[in-house]
Scaffold this active site. Sequence first.
Site, PDB file in Angstrom:
ATOM      1  N   LYS A 114       0.823  -1.205   0.000  1.00 12.09           N
ATOM      2  CA  LYS A 114       0.000   0.000   0.000  1.00 12.09           C
ATOM      3  C   LYS A 114       0.863   1.264   0.000  1.00 12.09           C
ATOM      4  O   LYS A 114       1.907   1.323   0.661  1.00 12.09           O
ATOM      5  CB  LYS A 114      -0.913  -0.025   1.229  1.00 12.09           C
ATOM      6  CG  LYS A 114      -1.869   1.146   1.360  1.00 12.09           C
ATOM      7  CD  LYS A 114      -2.736   0.965   2.608  1.00 12.09           C
ATOM      8  CE  LYS A 114      -3.717   2.109   2.824  1.00 12.09           C
ATOM      9  NZ  LYS A 114      -4.567   1.890   4.016  1.00 12.09           N
ATOM     10  N   SER A 135      -9.804   0.256   7.275  1.00 12.23           N
ATOM     11  CA  SER A 135      -9.177   0.405   5.964  1.00 12.23           C
ATOM     12  C   SER A 135      -8.710  -0.883   5.328  1.00 12.23           C
ATOM     13  O   SER A 135      -8.496  -0.931   4.118  1.00 12.23           O
ATOM     14  CB  SER A 135      -7.997   1.382   6.062  1.00 12.23           C
ATOM     15  OG  SER A 135      -8.460   2.678   6.338  1.00 12.23           O
ATOM     16  N   SER A 155      -9.259   2.586   3.150  1.00 13.84           N
ATOM     17  CA  SER A 155      -8.264   3.217   2.310  1.00 13.84           C
ATOM     18  C   SER A 155      -7.329   2.236   1.601  1.00 13.84           C
ATOM     19  O   SER A 155      -6.536   2.634   0.748  1.00 13.84           O
ATOM     20  CB  SER A 155      -7.428   4.185   3.144  1.00 13.84           C
ATOM     21  OG  SER A 155      -6.685   3.500   4.158  1.00 13.84           O
TER      22      SER A 155
END
Length: 465
Positions: free
Chosen positions: A80, A179, A155
């Site tokens: 990520k 997330s 996210s």
Amino acid sequence: MDIATLSLRTQADLIASGALSSEALVRHYLDMISKHNGEVNAIVQVARVEDLIAQAQAADEKVRSGAPLGRLHGVPMTVKDMCKVAGFPCTMGTEGLTGFVAEEDATIVARVKAQGAIILGITNVPELLMAFETDNLIYGRTNHPLDSQLSPGGSSGGEAAAIASGCSPAGLGSDSMGSVRVPASMVGIAGLKVTQGRLPQTGRVPMEGASLHVRSASYGPMGRYIDDVALLLEIIAGPDGIDPNTMPVPVQDYQRCDISTLDVAWYENNGWCEVQPEIGQALRRAVDTLAPFVGSVTNDAPACLNKVKSLALEMIAFGADGGQSWYQGAKLMGSKALSPLFEAFLESASSCQLTVTELRGRLREWDQYNFAMQAFSQRYPITLCPVSATTAQAHGHSVRQIDNYTFTMAYSLSGQPVATVCIGEDNNGLPIGVQVVGQLWCEHQVLAVASVLERAFSQSDATNK
């Protein structure tokens, strides 16, 4: 051999035995990226093909030499865009960090590399990670692999979409308010929010210090299967001597965990929102499926859930200062333009202005909340509940429906471990996930229960097809 169906452990075993080459595996994922990433926009920085092939060939040569191999030897994966990977840009989706390139690996990245993993690339995020969907001014939006008009959540939406679309077998995400769990549920993969303090945060961008977020924010593994996230957890867990908030608690083997005496609670209603009917139906099927394997199942919920929204939004999301710390942080990073998602977040945060006295009061309430949640988990070592109130929604929906995500916020506040696993589909064929919540430091129990559900529902899917 259908590479797309192989777990991380199986990929590594096949490479070690010589039955599958790392080069073939890497080329497979590069081919999938070429075919699908243009549509989903999940991997926003792909490593140079020449470098990836060279790493894979070196991994295959090491197998032939008979040298000792790591647990992820020759296996590709993604990371990520908030976790430093040496040589890659790390932007957190904010304009001011566009030119920032990491010079060293975050601790958890160094650990997977030490076990032989090959980093395919970096996955997309919303600006500064502050949204339950994935879009920013640098890379644009990430789309759901099943429908480009829908969001895969956020996210860690880029990471989830990369795995679900077959562009990556697994990766490293992060979770503060949901997330990891929300995107995993939206696209139908496995995700794990670890016990707070389980993983070192060293190597976060822009800095390790997370203020109030240190009580809720953590990296989290994501993969196609529960075994994938379990394997990654074993590799990345434990103190690094730098992050003072990481505890030296061993990770127990979920495959040796006896769940037959565990008492399980489940609930569908948290008092904040009504869930989509198919989600409630899937949850009840999951409860019925699990019942023969555990001590008992009881429809019960923590009484303190009525505190979730105020504590989570005021203390974790908004920062108790009307969003000023977020706004100033973006400016200090050099961001002159802000994304619509982040602007909407700041507008919502502007209403939350606490005095120091009020802030101290909220911190006391947060501690009281955690005492109540831990007492509940002593009574019920496992809890099942929804991940969110709906399946995947259209882009822009999350900003208007924040209550839908109070299910994940509840356990961000308490720091408990939570696995997300797919337990079905809605009437439109969109995945439905469930949260499997455990006691602090008991990821092995969470993963063991989640694996029972995963086996049951994957077999059911195969039968129906």
